[in-house]
Design a protein around this motif. Structure first.
Motif, PDB file in Angstrom:
ATOM      1  N   VAL A 109       0.848  -1.180   0.000  1.00  0.00           N
ATOM      2  CA  VAL A 109       0.000   0.000   0.000  1.00  0.00           C
ATOM      3  C   VAL A 109       0.889   1.238   0.000  1.00  0.00           C
ATOM      4  O   VAL A 109       1.990   1.221   0.555  1.00  0.00           O
ATOM      5  N   THR A 110       0.411   2.292  -0.652  1.00  0.00           N
ATOM      6  CA  THR A 110       1.095   3.579  -0.619  1.00  0.00           C
ATOM      7  C   THR A 110       0.201   4.573   0.113  1.00  0.00           C
ATOM      8  O   THR A 110      -0.985   4.719  -0.209  1.00  0.00           O
ATOM      9  N   VAL A 111       0.776   5.246   1.114  1.00  0.00           N
ATOM     10  CA  VAL A 111       0.010   6.136   1.993  1.00  0.00           C
ATOM     11  C   VAL A 111       0.617   7.536   1.959  1.00  0.00           C
ATOM     12  O   VAL A 111       1.841   7.694   2.059  1.00  0.00           O
ATOM     13  N   ALA A 112      -0.239   8.536   1.795  1.00  0.00           N
ATOM     14  CA  ALA A 112       0.216   9.927   1.869  1.00  0.00           C
ATOM     15  C   ALA A 112       0.369  10.347   3.322  1.00  0.00           C
ATOM     16  O   ALA A 112      -0.463  10.010   4.170  1.00  0.00           O
ATOM     17  N   ASP A 113       1.449  11.075   3.600  1.00  0.00           N
ATOM     18  CA  ASP A 113       1.735  11.523   4.964  1.00  0.00           C
ATOM     19  C   ASP A 113       2.241  12.957   4.906  1.00  0.00           C
ATOM     20  O   ASP A 113       2.825  13.382   3.908  1.00  0.00           O
ATOM     21  N   SER A 114       2.060  13.693   5.989  1.00  0.00           N
ATOM     22  CA  SER A 114       2.505  15.089   6.006  1.00  0.00           C
ATOM     23  C   SER A 114       4.015  15.212   5.881  1.00  0.00           C
ATOM     24  O   SER A 114       4.533  16.238   5.434  1.00  0.00           O
ATOM     25  N   GLY A 115       4.750  14.186   6.329  1.00  0.00           N
ATOM     26  CA  GLY A 115       6.208  14.258   6.318  1.00  0.00           C
ATOM     27  C   GLY A 115       6.777  15.045   7.480  1.00  0.00           C
ATOM     28  O   GLY A 115       7.999  15.225   7.576  1.00  0.00           O
ATOM     29  N   ALA A 116       5.906  15.481   8.388  1.00  0.00           N
ATOM     30  CA  ALA A 116       6.367  16.274   9.540  1.00  0.00           C
ATOM     31  C   ALA A 116       6.562  15.366  10.743  1.00  0.00           C
ATOM     32  O   ALA A 116       5.792  14.422  10.962  1.00  0.00           O
ATOM     33  N   PRO A 117       7.573  15.643  11.557  1.00  0.00           N
ATOM     34  CA  PRO A 117       7.734  14.876  12.800  1.00  0.00           C
ATOM     35  C   PRO A 117       6.553  15.116  13.734  1.00  0.00           C
ATOM     36  O   PRO A 117       5.881  16.153  13.681  1.00  0.00           O
ATOM     37  N   GLU A 118       6.291  14.174  14.599  1.00  0.00           N
ATOM     38  CA  GLU A 118       5.214  14.313  15.577  1.00  0.00           C
ATOM     39  C   GLU A 118       5.490  15.485  16.520  1.00  0.00           C
ATOM     40  O   GLU A 118       6.647  15.789  16.829  1.00  0.00           O
ATOM     41  N   VAL A 119       4.419  16.112  16.958  1.00  0.00           N
ATOM     42  CA  VAL A 119       4.527  17.299  17.808  1.00  0.00           C
ATOM     43  C   VAL A 119       4.033  16.969  19.212  1.00  0.00           C
ATOM     44  O   VAL A 119       2.990  16.324  19.390  1.00  0.00           O
ATOM     45  N   ALA A 120       4.763  17.391  20.216  1.00  0.00           N
ATOM     46  CA  ALA A 120       4.336  17.217  21.604  1.00  0.00           C
ATOM     47  C   ALA A 120       3.274  18.259  21.949  1.00  0.00           C
ATOM     48  O   ALA A 120       3.440  19.448  21.660  1.00  0.00           O
ATOM     49  N   HIS A 121       2.174  17.814  22.560  1.00  0.00           N
ATOM     50  CA  HIS A 121       1.100  18.711  23.007  1.00  0.00           C
ATOM     51  C   HIS A 121       1.228  18.858  24.521  1.00  0.00           C
ATOM     52  O   HIS A 121       0.424  18.308  25.291  1.00  0.00           O
ATOM     53  N   ARG A 122       2.215  19.590  24.962  1.00  0.00           N
ATOM     54  CA  ARG A 122       2.584  19.601  26.374  1.00  0.00           C
ATOM     55  C   ARG A 122       1.525  20.244  27.267  1.00  0.00           C
ATOM     56  O   ARG A 122       1.547  20.056  28.484  1.00  0.00           O
ATOM     57  N   GLN A 123       0.602  20.980  26.676  1.00  0.00           N
ATOM     58  CA  GLN A 123      -0.463  21.575  27.489  1.00  0.00           C
ATOM     59  C   GLN A 123      -1.658  20.642  27.656  1.00  0.00           C
ATOM     60  O   GLN A 123      -2.593  20.963  28.404  1.00  0.00           O
ATOM     61  N   ALA A 124      -1.635  19.513  26.980  1.00  0.00           N
ATOM     62  CA  ALA A 124      -2.762  18.578  27.074  1.00  0.00           C
ATOM     63  C   ALA A 124      -2.868  18.027  28.502  1.00  0.00           C
ATOM     64  O   ALA A 124      -1.873  17.619  29.094  1.00  0.00           O
ATOM     65  N   ARG A 125      -4.072  18.013  29.013  1.00  0.00           N
ATOM     66  CA  ARG A 125      -4.304  17.630  30.408  1.00  0.00           C
ATOM     67  C   ARG A 125      -4.938  16.239  30.493  1.00  0.00           C
ATOM     68  O   ARG A 125      -5.584  15.781  29.551  1.00  0.00           O
ATOM     69  N   GLU A 126      -4.764  15.595  31.622  1.00  0.00           N
ATOM     70  CA  GLU A 126      -5.494  14.364  31.890  1.00  0.00           C
ATOM     71  C   GLU A 126      -6.948  14.703  32.201  1.00  0.00           C
ATOM     72  O   GLU A 126      -7.259  15.808  32.675  1.00  0.00           O
TER      73      GLU A 126
END
Length: 268
Positions: free
Chosen positions: A74-91
């Motif tokens: 399979v061929t899949v399109a991807d943004s090509g960007a590294p994953e980003v940390a969402h450090r403000q995300a809360r439990e």
């Protein structure tokens, strides 16, 4: 960017054997597929598809006696960007969690929350809740376990991995998601493709396991095995742990004769 993923798996069965395979790209990424997603067997057999209880795309078939090869691309399109940390995300407190998150708090076959609960609270209970606490769990697991293919064991649990301090990617995932569940953070196990785009070459190529954790703005990928932002993570299946998402579930004995996986960037 376009990413080409595929596999070739050869099994040998003593007699006709029913199989259920979780090898197709997850429905979440269907819109990113470019061209047909191919699946074939040698010898050719009848296959049928269904969606399993966790929302994964599954294929069922009967492998004949002798050598049986399963191949997919399979061929899949991807943004090509590294994953980003969402450090403000809360439990999210348990009373406020969406109902469909509650099942991801419980122990499971490989994730003994009862045996690791006190350890989890001793190690991480003092940390501020949120993204950084989940990352601290992944940092600990990344350092605590030694990665060793030669010591892989299909029956190793999260507690055993913690005690033995060794494992492969599934063991890293099991231990991290067990700690999360012990702290009332919903967490689920993920199988998928993760190539070596943007990092030193990984050899041999394999399927990968990581986790997804629910924080206040949705589900987020964490990877205690690699423990760094990656490019081109492609989900195949999600479940409570590895018992829910075997790549090939064989309803009878078989021998694995060959196993080859590829994931790489291709020209647009």
């Amino acid at each position: 960017m376009l990413i080409r993923c595929g596999y070739e798996i050869t099994l040998r069965c003593e007699e006709p054997t029913a199989l259920v395979c979780l090898l197709s790209v997850h429905p979440d990424r269907m819109a990113d597929i470019r061209g047909p997603e191919t699946f074939s067997t040698d010898p050719e057999v009848v296959t049928s598809g269904f969606i399993d209880p966790f929302g994964n795309r599954a294929l069922r078939m009967v492998a004949p006696a002798g050598a049986f090869t399963i191949t997919g691309n399979v061929t899949v399109a991807d943004s090509g960007a590294p994953e980003v940390a969402h450090r403000q995300a809360r439990e999210v407190l348990v009373p406020d969690l969406p109902a469909d998150c509650l099942g991801w708090l419980s122990g499971s076959r490989y994730c003994e929350t009862d045996r690791l609960s006190q350890t989890a609270w001793d190690l991480f209970g003092h940390l501020p809740p949120g993204w950084d606490r989940v990352q601290a769990i992944c940092d600990f697991v990344h350092e605590h376990l030694h990665f060793d293919y030669l010591q892989a064991r299909a029956t190793r649990t999260a507690f055993e991995a913690y005690e033995e301090r060794v494992g492969v990617c599934r063991d890293f995932a099991h231990l991290a998601l067990t700690f999360c569940r012990c702290l009332n953070i919903p967490a689920r196990y993920v199988n998928g493709h993760l190539g070596d785009i943007g990092v030193p070459v990984v050899d041999p190529m394999d399927f990968s396991a990581w986790i997804e954790v629910f924080l206040d703005d949705g589900w987020h990928a964490f990877d205690p095995r690699n423990n760094r932002p990656r490019i081109g993570r492609i989900v195949i299946a999600r479940g409570r742990d590895a018992a829910d998402v075997p790549l090939v579930n064989s309803f009878g004995p078989h021998i694995l004769d060959a196993f080859n996986v590829w994931t790489h960037e291709v020209a647009s």
